[in-house]
Scaffold this motif. Structure first.
Motif, PDB file in Angstrom:
ATOM      1  N   CYS A   1       0.762  -1.244   0.154  1.00  0.00           N
ATOM      2  CA  CYS A   1       0.029   0.305   0.065  1.00  0.00           C
ATOM      3  C   CYS A   1       0.959   1.265   0.020  1.00  0.00           C
ATOM      4  O   CYS A   1       1.852   1.261   0.646  1.00  0.00           O
ATOM      5  CB  CYS A   1      -0.890   0.097   1.142  1.00  0.00           C
TER       6      CYS A   1
ATOM      7  N   ALA B   1      -0.477   6.730  -2.967  1.00  0.00           N
ATOM      8  CA  ALA B   1      -0.745   6.809  -4.122  1.00  0.00           C
ATOM      9  C   ALA B   1      -2.351   6.330  -4.301  1.00  0.00           C
ATOM     10  O   ALA B   1      -3.032   6.856  -5.144  1.00  0.00           O
ATOM     11  CB  ALA B   1      -0.042   6.062  -5.330  1.00  0.00           C
ATOM     12  N   HIS B   2      -2.666   5.433  -3.565  1.00  0.00           N
ATOM     13  CA  HIS B   2      -3.961   4.828  -4.020  1.00  0.00           C
ATOM     14  C   HIS B   2      -4.619   4.209  -2.387  1.00  0.00           C
ATOM     15  O   HIS B   2      -5.461   3.397  -2.318  1.00  0.00           O
ATOM     16  CB  HIS B   2      -3.980   3.398  -4.446  1.00  0.00           C
ATOM     17  N   VAL B   3      -4.237   5.085  -1.271  1.00  0.00           N
ATOM     18  CA  VAL B   3      -4.628   4.840  -0.190  1.00  0.00           C
ATOM     19  C   VAL B   3      -4.889   6.339   0.724  1.00  0.00           C
ATOM     20  O   VAL B   3      -4.007   7.032   0.567  1.00  0.00           O
ATOM     21  CB  VAL B   3      -3.616   4.066   0.920  1.00  0.00           C
ATOM     22  N   LYS B   4      -6.067   6.506   1.239  1.00  0.00           N
ATOM     23  CA  LYS B   4      -6.586   7.450   1.779  1.00  0.00           C
ATOM     24  C   LYS B   4      -6.376   7.466   3.521  1.00  0.00           C
ATOM     25  O   LYS B   4      -6.489   6.475   4.040  1.00  0.00           O
ATOM     26  CB  LYS B   4      -7.985   7.675   1.645  1.00  0.00           C
TER      27      LYS B   4
ATOM     28  N   ASN C   1      -8.174   1.769   1.689  1.00  0.00           N
ATOM     29  CA  ASN C   1      -7.565   1.307   0.170  1.00  0.00           C
ATOM     30  C   ASN C   1      -8.674   1.953  -0.933  1.00  0.00           C
ATOM     31  O   ASN C   1      -9.608   1.380  -0.916  1.00  0.00           O
ATOM     32  CB  ASN C   1      -7.615  -0.299  -0.026  1.00  0.00           C
ATOM     33  N   THR C   2      -8.290   2.822  -1.642  1.00  0.00           N
ATOM     34  CA  THR C   2      -9.263   3.611  -2.710  1.00  0.00           C
ATOM     35  C   THR C   2      -9.024   3.112  -3.893  1.00  0.00           C
ATOM     36  O   THR C   2      -9.602   3.541  -4.864  1.00  0.00           O
ATOM     37  CB  THR C   2      -9.209   5.112  -2.569  1.00  0.00           C
ATOM     38  N   GLY C   3      -7.909   2.122  -4.225  1.00  0.00           N
ATOM     39  CA  GLY C   3      -7.698   1.609  -5.332  1.00  0.00           C
ATOM     40  C   GLY C   3      -8.638   0.509  -5.701  1.00  0.00           C
ATOM     41  O   GLY C   3      -9.697   0.194  -5.187  1.00  0.00           O
ATOM     42  N   SER C   4      -8.218  -0.081  -6.884  1.00  0.00           N
ATOM     43  CA  SER C   4      -9.295  -1.320  -7.332  1.00  0.00           C
ATOM     44  C   SER C   4      -8.719  -2.863  -7.143  1.00  0.00           C
ATOM     45  O   SER C   4      -9.006  -3.596  -7.750  1.00  0.00           O
ATOM     46  CB  SER C   4      -9.498  -1.177  -8.906  1.00  0.00           C
TER      47      SER C   4
ATOM     48  N   CYS D   1      -3.932  -4.519  -1.494  1.00  0.00           N
ATOM     49  CA  CYS D   1      -2.537  -4.196  -1.122  1.00  0.00           C
ATOM     50  C   CYS D   1      -2.182  -4.509   0.168  1.00  0.00           C
ATOM     51  O   CYS D   1      -3.202  -4.652   0.830  1.00  0.00           O
ATOM     52  CB  CYS D   1      -2.309  -2.630  -1.447  1.00  0.00           C
TER      53      CYS D   1
ATOM     54  N   PRO E   1      -9.978  -3.640  -1.795  1.00  0.00           N
ATOM     55  CA  PRO E   1     -10.580  -2.181  -2.108  1.00  0.00           C
ATOM     56  C   PRO E   1     -11.614  -2.034  -1.220  1.00  0.00           C
ATOM     57  O   PRO E   1     -12.542  -2.657  -0.894  1.00  0.00           O
ATOM     58  CB  PRO E   1     -11.166  -2.251  -3.555  1.00  0.00           C
TER      59      PRO E   1
END
Length: 239
Positions: free
Chosen positions: A102, A105-108, A127-130, A133, A166
């Motif tokens: 993680c 880049a793709h985790v808030k 995790n805001t990705g698709s 991680c 996600p």
């Protein structure tokens, strides 16, 4: 004269006997022709069941299709028993398996003060990705422009790596100042920098996340520490 009467009587008796035999035969014929009625009813019931059978294509369309689908799913054959494109080998229940770390880049990431324990904050990474991680190790924290990362609390190290699908979150507890005043070099921090650990466990990876601290800042010192990533918020605030 008597001979004539006797002959007439015999003829009448024979006629009567013939009539009786004819009536009996007629009754037997009637019984035989009526006997198939129950069999026809039974055949109708059997035909109703066959309409729902996968091997009978002559029944009602709805019942026939429903029965075929159920049979295909139960036997593992047909479309109902096949895996979809997203359930190929290595996917489905194993879709959470990953070696991707993680990163910012793709985790808030958010941080908030808590009432208990004292002098603690809760760090949340979602995790805001698709794709899944791994939140390896513990977060690397830097107060304002500090050069060294905040100490990791080794007692909080989990038995397994926290994997985030996600939409899922990991948590870390931050003790920013010891309540007994044992720390030194105290100062008020206005921002908190967060970096994620790499897979090797020997440093950070990805872009940093810069978080504003609550209004007025947070008074921290050398006694501060942060837990390893946990799967539940209450676990992160145990220490």
């Amino acid at each position: 004269m008597r001979t004539t009467r006797r002959a007439t009587h015999l003829v009448a008796s024979a006629a009567a006997l013939t009539a009786v035999l004819a009536l009996t035969a007629c009754q037997n014929d009637t019984k035989d022709t009526g006997s198939p009625a129950p069999a026809a009813s039974s055949q109708s019931a059997t035909g109703g069941q066959g309409a729902q059978s996968p091997s009978d294509g002559n029944g009602p369309a709805g019942g026939g299709h429903a029965s075929k689908t159920a049979a295909a799913g139960a036997s593992g054959s047909g479309n109902a028993g096949k895996k979809g494109p997203g359930q190929a080998a290595g996917q489905g229940s194993g879709s959470r398996t990953t070696d991707v770390a993680c990163t910012g880049a793709h985790v808030k990431v958010t941080v908030a003060k808590v009432k208990r324990p004292l002098n603690h904050m809760l760090l949340t990474a979602t995790n805001t990705g698709s794709a899944p991680c791994n939140a390896y190790g513990a977060p690397y924290l830097r107060w304002d422009d500090a050069q060294a990362a905040t100490t990791f609390l080794e007692a909080s190290k989990p038995q397994a790596v926290i994997t985030l699908a996600p939409g899922e979150s990991a948590y870390a507890g931050i003790m920013y100042q010891s309540a007994d005043g044992s720390g030194n070099s105290g100062h008020t921090a206005r921002t908190l920098g967060v970096l994620f650990g790499n897979r090797a466990g020997d440093g950070s990876t990805g872009p940093a996340v810069q978080l504003p601290l609550p209004k007025g800042g947070v008074l921290t010192d050398s006694s501060a520490w942060v837990t390893y990533w946990q799967s539940r918020a209450q676990d992160a605030l145990t220490w």
